[in-house]
Design an enzyme around this catalytic site. Sequence first.
Site, PDB file in Angstrom:
ATOM      1  N   CYS A  13       0.846  -1.196   0.000  1.00 22.54           N
ATOM      2  CA  CYS A  13       0.000   0.000   0.000  1.00 22.54           C
ATOM      3  C   CYS A  13       0.882   1.246   0.000  1.00 22.54           C
ATOM      4  O   CYS A  13       1.933   1.222   0.633  1.00 22.54           O
ATOM      5  CB  CYS A  13      -0.899   0.017   1.223  1.00 22.54           C
ATOM      6  SG  CYS A  13      -2.214  -1.194   1.114  1.00 22.54           S
ATOM      7  N   PRO A  14       0.455   2.258  -0.690  1.00 22.38           N
ATOM      8  CA  PRO A  14      -0.813   2.443  -1.384  1.00 22.38           C
ATOM      9  C   PRO A  14      -0.754   2.126  -2.873  1.00 22.38           C
ATOM     10  O   PRO A  14      -1.664   2.487  -3.616  1.00 22.38           O
ATOM     11  CB  PRO A  14      -1.099   3.919  -1.166  1.00 22.38           C
ATOM     12  CG  PRO A  14       0.272   4.549  -1.284  1.00 22.38           C
ATOM     13  CD  PRO A  14       1.209   3.533  -0.630  1.00 22.38           C
TER      14      PRO A  14
END
Length: 75
Positions: A13-14
């Site tokens: 992430c992200p």
Amino acid sequence: MAEFTIDALGEACPIPLLKCQKKWPDLKRGDVMIVSIDHSCALKNIPEWARKEGHNVEVEEVDDGVWDIYIEKNA
């Protein structure tokens, strides 16, 4: 209806969410984006983003710790 696949395996992430958001404008209503992920944070972030935008979301665990997220564009 067209299908678009995003391979975000191995991405933290992200990055998986950003890949989805970048490709999203190319989809038309009724198209489906399939996102392959193996990080649990994306398992929360991507469906949350898609549902907030009003799209249909289904999650399928395809292997231990690997998921496909299906997002159908509604608008």
